[in-house]
Design an enzyme around this catalytic site. Structure first.
Site, short mmCIF file in Angstrom:
data_model
loop_
_atom_site.label_atom_id
_atom_site.label_comp_id
_atom_site.label_asym_id
_atom_site.label_seq_id
_atom_site.Cartn_x
_atom_site.Cartn_y
_atom_site.Cartn_z
N LYS A 207 0.84 -1.20 0.00
CA LYS A 207 0.00 0.00 0.00
C LYS A 207 0.87 1.25 0.00
O LYS A 207 0.68 2.16 -0.78
CB LYS A 207 -0.93 -0.03 1.22
CG LYS A 207 -1.80 1.17 1.37
CD LYS A 207 -2.75 1.03 2.55
CE LYS A 207 -3.41 2.38 2.86
NZ LYS A 207 -4.36 2.29 3.97
N GLU A 213 10.65 -4.53 4.60
CA GLU A 213 10.75 -5.94 4.22
C GLU A 213 10.41 -6.13 2.75
O GLU A 213 11.11 -6.83 2.01
CB GLU A 213 9.79 -6.79 5.08
CG GLU A 213 10.11 -6.81 6.56
CD GLU A 213 9.36 -5.73 7.34
OE1 GLU A 213 9.14 -4.63 6.79
OE2 GLU A 213 9.03 -5.99 8.51
N GLY A 267 -4.75 -1.84 4.94
CA GLY A 267 -3.94 -2.97 4.46
C GLY A 267 -4.60 -4.31 4.71
O GLY A 267 -4.65 -5.18 3.84
N ARG A 268 -5.16 -4.49 5.92
CA ARG A 268 -5.74 -5.80 6.26
C ARG A 268 -7.11 -6.02 5.61
O ARG A 268 -7.71 -7.07 5.78
CB ARG A 268 -5.81 -5.95 7.78
CG ARG A 268 -6.46 -4.81 8.51
CD ARG A 268 -6.12 -4.85 10.00
NE ARG A 268 -6.61 -3.67 10.73
CZ ARG A 268 -5.95 -2.53 10.84
NH1 ARG A 268 -4.78 -2.39 10.26
NH2 ARG A 268 -6.45 -1.52 11.53
N GLU A 353 -4.78 -6.55 14.80
CA GLU A 353 -4.27 -5.24 14.39
C GLU A 353 -5.40 -4.20 14.42
O GLU A 353 -5.16 -3.02 14.69
CB GLU A 353 -3.64 -5.31 12.99
CG GLU A 353 -2.84 -4.07 12.62
CD GLU A 353 -1.97 -4.25 11.39
OE1 GLU A 353 -0.81 -4.65 11.50
OE2 GLU A 353 -2.48 -3.98 10.27
N HIS A 384 -4.90 -32.58 17.88
CA HIS A 384 -3.72 -33.35 18.29
C HIS A 384 -2.59 -32.45 18.73
O HIS A 384 -1.44 -32.88 18.80
CB HIS A 384 -3.30 -34.28 17.14
CG HIS A 384 -4.41 -35.21 16.75
ND1 HIS A 384 -4.65 -36.39 17.41
CD2 HIS A 384 -5.38 -35.10 15.80
CE1 HIS A 384 -5.70 -36.99 16.87
NE2 HIS A 384 -6.17 -36.22 15.90
N LYS A 512 9.30 -0.55 14.31
CA LYS A 512 9.92 -0.21 13.02
C LYS A 512 10.99 0.86 13.22
O LYS A 512 12.09 0.77 12.67
CB LYS A 512 8.86 0.36 12.05
CG LYS A 512 7.86 -0.62 11.51
CD LYS A 512 7.00 0.10 10.47
CE LYS A 512 5.76 -0.68 10.12
NZ LYS A 512 4.85 0.04 9.24
O1 F6P Z 1 3.22 -2.74 9.76
C1 F6P Z 1 1.88 -3.04 9.66
C2 F6P Z 1 1.38 -2.73 8.30
O2 F6P Z 1 1.28 -1.36 8.17
C3 F6P Z 1 0.05 -3.41 8.02
O3 F6P Z 1 -1.03 -2.69 8.46
C4 F6P Z 1 0.11 -3.56 6.55
O4 F6P Z 1 -0.80 -4.52 6.10
C5 F6P Z 1 1.54 -3.98 6.37
O5 F6P Z 1 2.25 -3.23 7.31
C6 F6P Z 1 2.12 -3.80 5.00
O6 F6P Z 1 2.06 -2.47 4.59
P1 F6P Z 1 2.25 -2.09 3.08
O7 F6P Z 1 1.15 -2.72 2.29
O8 F6P Z 1 2.18 -0.59 3.03
O9 F6P Z 1 3.59 -2.59 2.61
#
Ligand code: F6P
Length: 552
Positions: A207, A213, A267-268, A353, A384, A512
């Protein structure tokens, strides 16, 4: 909000109901009401929500609904669907419903025509997917794409991964799909090992297009494509799914390869947006569209149905009863379906979240527990591993059982065993097993009295442990969309009733920032001569030990 007298009264009424002598005995409720199973089951088409195996009785349900009315849940539903600023800490609407709406549905997000914007972008996605599938859009060497790699994390990973698995595990997909999320280099190495760059399409799903990452992994795959096929090949092998056009362009992805959405999609909640492109590529456009249709169907139900018949509302109120009145701190989700094996992980982000918050919208502290810790695994595997604790542990852990009546494989007898186990687990949690029953059973099998006295207490099940069951005809794209939207709306209702903002996520920020401060101290060659950052004593000692271990 919770301090308003009318709400204080509603919560106090719930507390009083929970404190009644004998409450909450679920078995007693069944004994007192032969019609309980029917009365506490709600339906939407084939989707059945059975709440009867909880300690909610008629009075409690009325009190929970009173809380919802007193808090103004009706008005919240209207504001949510009107695209109002329900996420005030970020100044945004939460209009993911527009992504599954039709252009003519007219949904707005603040002053943006959300349905129209979403439909236009969906058309672009559809065209792209069609061209990949029919082979008119190919890799730089002229080969057809047979693999899509989604690079993203959090909502840009969990939703697409969960839905792609749900829709392709049984019957296979149109393309192989791989998901690269963690910055641990193992993931990227595995993809480089397994995929042929000439036939691989990389989707960078972010987003913000700034997530460390994701950008690190995207750069690794970019270098791989460039090294394997040449720098000029990169453009043909990448697409971006993002709100950040400038950052996408800076990365070197052309505008026609970017599929966009707006900040009113959290995002979620973004798997319905271009972030779901991997779902469409792997499962096919028809499946993706059917998933959206299922979500839209649930939207209409949530928006229009009376609160008392409203599945997301009932699920949310049940969760509030468990977490905020009875104080149960955990919640377990058991989908008896391997295709939903990542559903609990998806729900962990969606619920925790969204509602893992302790400050209300007005800045004051909440006075009751909010979101429980959610965990889950597919049934029967869970039986199990951790179900021992759910049956006999000291904590009460409400469970959501999820089951499709029809399988999507050719071993119907296996599905009956699966279903029998799902029903049996819920029944065992409810019924339990008394010491008298255990003793009688052991006696009947000829066990010596001394052994009965020693062992019987360990074989007692307290029972009266709550669960809900979601049962539907089959897991297909439509019912998957409906299921996801059910939980999305459940989360929004709970957040509203807790008075918190379900749509921000400030709690992920501090870590972060600290990671950025720690990284230079892990790479001393980059910062030679620079003073180490200020860390707490434990962190400083761990960093020193980290270096020592790497020097040996
Ligand atoms: O760090 C949490 C978050 O902001 C989530 O809410 C989001 O889904 C994820 O990181 C990834 O964010 P992006 O889509 O901006 O890379």
């Amino acid at each position: 909000m919770t301090d308003e007298p009318i709400l204080r009264d509603a919560w106090a009424r719930l507390d009083a109901l929970a404190a009644r002598p004998g409450a909450p005995s679920i078995r007693a409720l069944f004994a007192a009401d032969p019609d309980r199973a029917r009365r506490f089951t709600a339906r939407l088409g084939d989707l059945t929500l059975d709440l009867s195996k909880t300690a909610i009785d008629g009075e409690t349900l009325v009190a929970l609904l009173d809380l919802a009315y007193a808090a103004g849940l009706d008005g919240f539903r209207q504001r949510l669907f009107a695209g109002a600023m329900v996420n005030p800490t970020e100044g945004r609407a939460a209009m993911h419903m527009a992504l599954r709406s039709h252009a003519g549905d007219g949904l707005m997000a603040l002053d943006e025509k959300a349905s129209v914007l979403a439909a236009a972008e969906r058309d672009r996605m559809h065209g792209f997917v069609a061209r990949i599938h029919d082979g008119s859009l190919r890799g730089a060497t002229g080969e057809r794409f047979d693999t899509v790699v989604n690079v993203g994390i959090g909502g840009s990973d969990l939703g697409p991964l969960m839905a792609t698995e749900a829709l392709t595990l049984a019957r296979g997909g149109r393309m192989a799909a791989r998901f690269l999320s963690n910055v641990d280099g193992t993931g990227a190495a595995g993809i480089l090992r397994a995929c042929d760059p000439a036939r691989t399409l990389v989707l960078v799903a972010s987003k913000t297009f700034t997530t460390d990452e994701t950008m690190s992994n995207a750069r690794a795959l970019r270098s791989w494509i460039a090294a394997s096929l040449g720098e000029d090949a990169v453009g043909a092998h990448f697409a971006a799914l993002s709100t950040n056009a400038a950052a996408v362009a800076a990365f070197g992805i052309a505008p026609e390869r970017m599929f966009g959405f707006r900040d009113w999609v959290g995002g979620r909640f973004s798997l319905w947006s271009p972030v779901g492109l991997s779902i469409a590529l792997a499962a096919g456009w028809e499946a993706f569209q059917a998933m959206l249709d299922g979500g839209r169907h649930m939207d209409a139900h949530f928006r229009d149905a009376d609160l008392a018949d409203n599945l997301p509302v009932l699920l949310a109120l049940t969760g509030i009863w468990h977490a905020s009145v009875l104080g149960y701190g955990q919640h377990c989700v058991l989908a008896y379906d391997d295709r939903l094996r990542r559903f609990p992980a998806f729900l962990q982000q969606l619920e925790m979240e969204s509602n893992g918050k302790s400050v209300r919208l007005d800045g004051t502290a909440v006075t009751r527990p909010t979101c429980p810790v959610l965990f889950g695994e597919p049934g029967t595997n869970a039986q199990h591993s951790f179900m021992q604790l759910v049956h006999q542990g000291t904590r009460i852990v409400p469970v959501d059982f999820i089951l499709a009546a029809r399988p999507d494989h050719d071993r119907p007898e296996a599905h009956l065993v699966l279903a029998a186990n799902a029903f049996a687990q819920a029944a065992a949690l409810l019924q339990g097993k008394t010491l008298a029953a255990v003793t009688a059973e052991m006696r009947a099998s000829g066990v010596a009295e001394a052994d009965i006295a020693r062992i019987a207490p360990h074989r007692v099940f307290a029972g009266d442990r709550p669960s809900t069951t979601l049962l539907f005809e089959r897991l297909d794209a439509f019912s998957l969309g409906r299921l996801i939207a059910l939980y999305e709306h459940k989360v929004a209702v709970q957040g509203f009733l807790w008075g918190i903002n379900s749509f921000d996520q400030w709690g992920v920020e501090l870590g972060k920032v600290l990671a950025k401060g720690i990284l230079p101290d892990l790479t001393p060659n980059l910062t030679e001569g620079a003073a180490p950052g200020a860390h707490d004593a434990s962190t400083a000692a761990l960093i020193a030990r980290f270096h020592a271990l790497r020097e040996t």
